[in-house]
Design an enzyme around this catalytic site. Structure first.
Site, mmCIF file in Angstrom:
data_model
loop_
_atom_site.group_PDB
_atom_site.id
_atom_site.type_symbol
_atom_site.label_atom_id
_atom_site.label_comp_id
_atom_site.label_asym_id
_atom_site.label_seq_id
_atom_site.Cartn_x
_atom_site.Cartn_y
_atom_site.Cartn_z
ATOM 1 N N ASN A 90 32.300 62.765 89.213
ATOM 2 C CA ASN A 90 31.715 61.994 88.131
ATOM 3 C C ASN A 90 32.581 62.084 86.866
ATOM 4 O O ASN A 90 33.757 62.437 86.940
ATOM 5 C CB ASN A 90 30.265 62.406 87.871
ATOM 6 C CG ASN A 90 29.378 61.221 87.554
ATOM 7 O OD1 ASN A 90 29.691 60.419 86.686
ATOM 8 N ND2 ASN A 90 28.273 61.100 88.264
ATOM 9 N N ARG A 91 31.991 61.810 85.718
ATOM 10 C CA ARG A 91 32.767 61.612 84.495
ATOM 11 C C ARG A 91 32.676 62.797 83.542
ATOM 12 O O ARG A 91 31.624 63.424 83.424
ATOM 13 C CB ARG A 91 32.312 60.340 83.785
ATOM 14 C CG ARG A 91 32.589 59.080 84.601
ATOM 15 C CD ARG A 91 31.858 57.859 84.048
ATOM 16 N NE ARG A 91 32.170 56.683 84.845
ATOM 17 C CZ ARG A 91 31.499 56.323 85.946
ATOM 18 N NH1 ARG A 91 30.485 57.071 86.381
ATOM 19 N NH2 ARG A 91 31.842 55.235 86.610
ATOM 20 N N HIS A 116 36.239 61.953 88.589
ATOM 21 C CA HIS A 116 36.449 62.451 89.956
ATOM 22 C C HIS A 116 37.707 63.298 90.117
ATOM 23 O O HIS A 116 38.408 63.210 91.124
ATOM 24 C CB HIS A 116 36.488 61.286 90.932
ATOM 25 C CG HIS A 116 35.175 60.583 91.115
ATOM 26 N ND1 HIS A 116 33.961 61.221 90.973
ATOM 27 C CD2 HIS A 116 34.894 59.283 91.435
ATOM 28 C CE1 HIS A 116 32.986 60.347 91.194
ATOM 29 N NE2 HIS A 116 33.512 59.171 91.471
ATOM 30 N N HIS A 185 32.027 61.046 98.638
ATOM 31 C CA HIS A 185 31.882 59.710 98.057
ATOM 32 C C HIS A 185 31.871 58.636 99.149
ATOM 33 O O HIS A 185 32.532 57.605 99.018
ATOM 34 C CB HIS A 185 33.025 59.463 97.067
ATOM 35 C CG HIS A 185 32.701 58.469 95.986
ATOM 36 N ND1 HIS A 185 32.448 57.151 96.246
ATOM 37 C CD2 HIS A 185 32.603 58.606 94.639
ATOM 38 C CE1 HIS A 185 32.222 56.511 95.118
ATOM 39 N NE2 HIS A 185 32.297 57.378 94.121
ATOM 40 N N SER A 186 31.107 58.855 100.196
ATOM 41 C CA SER A 186 31.009 57.844 101.245
ATOM 42 C C SER A 186 30.181 56.645 100.782
ATOM 43 O O SER A 186 29.172 56.797 100.088
ATOM 44 C CB SER A 186 30.362 58.436 102.500
ATOM 45 O OG SER A 186 31.260 59.291 103.172
ATOM 46 N N TYR A 187 30.656 55.466 101.176
ATOM 47 C CA TYR A 187 29.948 54.220 100.931
ATOM 48 C C TYR A 187 29.253 53.823 102.235
ATOM 49 O O TYR A 187 29.905 53.620 103.259
ATOM 50 C CB TYR A 187 30.919 53.105 100.550
ATOM 51 C CG TYR A 187 31.598 53.232 99.201
ATOM 52 C CD1 TYR A 187 31.300 52.328 98.180
ATOM 53 C CD2 TYR A 187 32.561 54.208 98.956
ATOM 54 C CE1 TYR A 187 31.943 52.401 96.950
ATOM 55 C CE2 TYR A 187 33.205 54.292 97.733
ATOM 56 C CZ TYR A 187 32.896 53.383 96.729
ATOM 57 O OH TYR A 187 33.540 53.468 95.513
ATOM 58 N N ASP A 259 24.387 52.946 88.830
ATOM 59 C CA ASP A 259 25.477 53.927 88.781
ATOM 60 C C ASP A 259 24.991 55.053 87.883
ATOM 61 O O ASP A 259 25.574 55.329 86.827
ATOM 62 C CB ASP A 259 26.769 53.309 88.264
ATOM 63 C CG ASP A 259 27.986 54.225 88.458
ATOM 64 O OD1 ASP A 259 27.828 55.273 89.122
ATOM 65 O OD2 ASP A 259 29.068 53.899 87.948
ATOM 66 N N GLN A 298 23.910 60.924 92.298
ATOM 67 C CA GLN A 298 24.378 59.699 91.686
ATOM 68 C C GLN A 298 24.165 58.567 92.680
ATOM 69 O O GLN A 298 24.785 58.530 93.748
ATOM 70 C CB GLN A 298 25.863 59.817 91.318
ATOM 71 C CG GLN A 298 26.411 58.646 90.512
ATOM 72 C CD GLN A 298 26.172 58.779 89.023
ATOM 73 O OE1 GLN A 298 25.620 59.792 88.561
ATOM 74 N NE2 GLN A 298 26.603 57.796 88.251
ATOM 75 N N GLU A 326 25.693 60.356 95.931
ATOM 76 C CA GLU A 326 26.621 61.448 95.636
ATOM 77 C C GLU A 326 25.824 62.633 95.082
ATOM 78 O O GLU A 326 25.483 62.675 93.904
ATOM 79 C CB GLU A 326 27.680 60.996 94.634
ATOM 80 C CG GLU A 326 28.421 59.734 95.046
ATOM 81 C CD GLU A 326 29.094 59.057 93.861
ATOM 82 O OE1 GLU A 326 29.917 59.713 93.176
ATOM 83 O OE2 GLU A 326 28.782 57.879 93.594
#
Length: 370
Positions: A90-91, A116, A185-187, A259, A298, A326
């Site tokens: 994340n940020r 990340h 971070h799987s989509y 998000d 997330q 996430e």
């Protein structure tokens, strides 16, 4: 390439094979975990979950994770498809933080912020892999100063598959106090990785609170509080405590889509594994359930995929074509004293467990069959 079977335990077959070579980094292997219900493919590059094959109510096994056909795709990927991200997922606001009186500066790679782990985070490293019971363990050493972070960190992620449950166990130790926040971070698209969107999926998240964000996706401050605000989901589009249709709810969410961090626990709560989220795709009958010991998840609806990525089997990945769950600490926690602590001190061990369970149901209620 021929698979080498290195273990078969509890009905889980574990094998691996060479998958390619990256200039300057070395060889990359593909590991395969196979149970009677699920097949998982893992790359030593970025500890990436390349594929998850899950059975639908028609008995068909489909790949439900976005990714690439070849190593070049992952080497040039900028969207973290399937990867373990770190040191800090994340940020981090403005790419800087203070630990023990010293200011540290990170790569700025997401607007004005760090995202990340930096330009060459854990997702771009080749991990060392070895077989374990029912799975594979991947290890990495991140040197002192890596991407601007303090301390040498020894980190591992262990993927194990038992029946329909894929468990990811993360561990880390550091020689200096450093922030750590690891996640995968799987989509996902439960209709299949090439499906156009996730509008027909139903989602629920076990969170009474979420973190509103500013225009750069950093947790925002309220009028009365200068630090990050924790806001109740009740009465907002972020109330996902009961299943909602993603397509309909996306019309109500401000901005491009979800998000946001959903707070699974509060800062003073104990880190124990708890149910986090559930996603159901009625047409296929597939259900994904997620549990974790982390304080947040997330929820991201692939807002920045734009069709420019050519994925597996030539699929074009577009906005809202998938979702991420996430599991992690809260964003920018290193700069927010009221958020759950994300610092790892020398002599301590970071431990994070997340479990993904892939079920199937033939009913319309979304109640999964065991």
């Amino acid at each position: 390439m021929t698979s080498l079977v290195v273990g078969k335990t509890r009905m889980t077959e574990v094998s691996h094979q060479p998958w390619g070579q990256l200039s300057g980094l070395g060889s990359v292997d593909l590991w395969i975990l196979q149970s009677s219900q699920v097949r998982v493919e893992v790359l030593t590059l970025g500890a990436i979950i390349r594929s998850v094959y899950s059975r639908g109510k028609d008995g068909q096994m489909d790949d439900i994770v976005l990714g690439y056909d070849d190593l070049e795709g992952y080497a040039s990927d900028k969207r973290y498809l399937g990867a373990v991200v770190g040191r800090v997922a994340n940020r981090i606001a403005r790419g800087r933080f203070v630990v023990e009186g010293k200011m540290y500066h990170l790569d700025i790679n997401n607007g004005p912020n760090a995202l990340h782990g930096g330009l060459h985070g854990f997702n771009k490293a080749i991990w060392c892999a070895s077989a374990v019971e029912s799975g594979v363990q991947l290890k990495l050493i991140s040197p002192d100063g890596d991407q601007g972070y303090p301390g040498e960190v020894q980190v591992s992620v262990t993927y194990t598959l038992q029946g329909e449950a894929l468990t990811a166990k993360y561990q880390a130790r550091s020689t200096k106090t450093t922030p750590i926040n690891l996640t995968n971070h799987s989509y996902f698209n439960l209709a299949g990785q090439a499906a156009a969107n996730i509008y027909d999926h139903e989602v629920s998240i076990s969170a009474q609170y979420y973190l509103p964000v500013d225009e750069t996706s950093i947790p925002s401050a309220s009028v009365s509080v200068s630090r990050g605000e924790v806001r109740a989901v009740e009465g907002t589009p972020f109330d996902l405590r009961k299943p909602v249709l993603i397509g309909q709810r996306l019309k109500e969410v401000p901005g491009l889509g979800f998000d946001h961090n959903f707070c699974l626990s509060l800062p003073r709560d104990a880190y124990t594994e708890r149910h986090a989220a559930r996603v159901y795709h009625p047409a296929s009958g597939r259900v994904l359930e997620v549990s974790t010991n982390q304080p947040g998840v997330q929820f991201y609806t692939a807002n920045f995929l734009d069709g420019s990525i050519r994925g597996k089997d030539g699929a074009r990945y577009r906005k809202h074509s998938s979702f991420c769950l996430e599991t992690q600490n809260w964003p920018d926690a290193v700069n927010q004293s009221s958020f759950p602590d994300c610092l790892l001190h020398p002599g301590e061990e970071y431990q994070h467990v997340t479990r993904f369970t892939f079920r199937v149901t033939s009913t319309n209620s979304g109640t999964a069959k065991n």
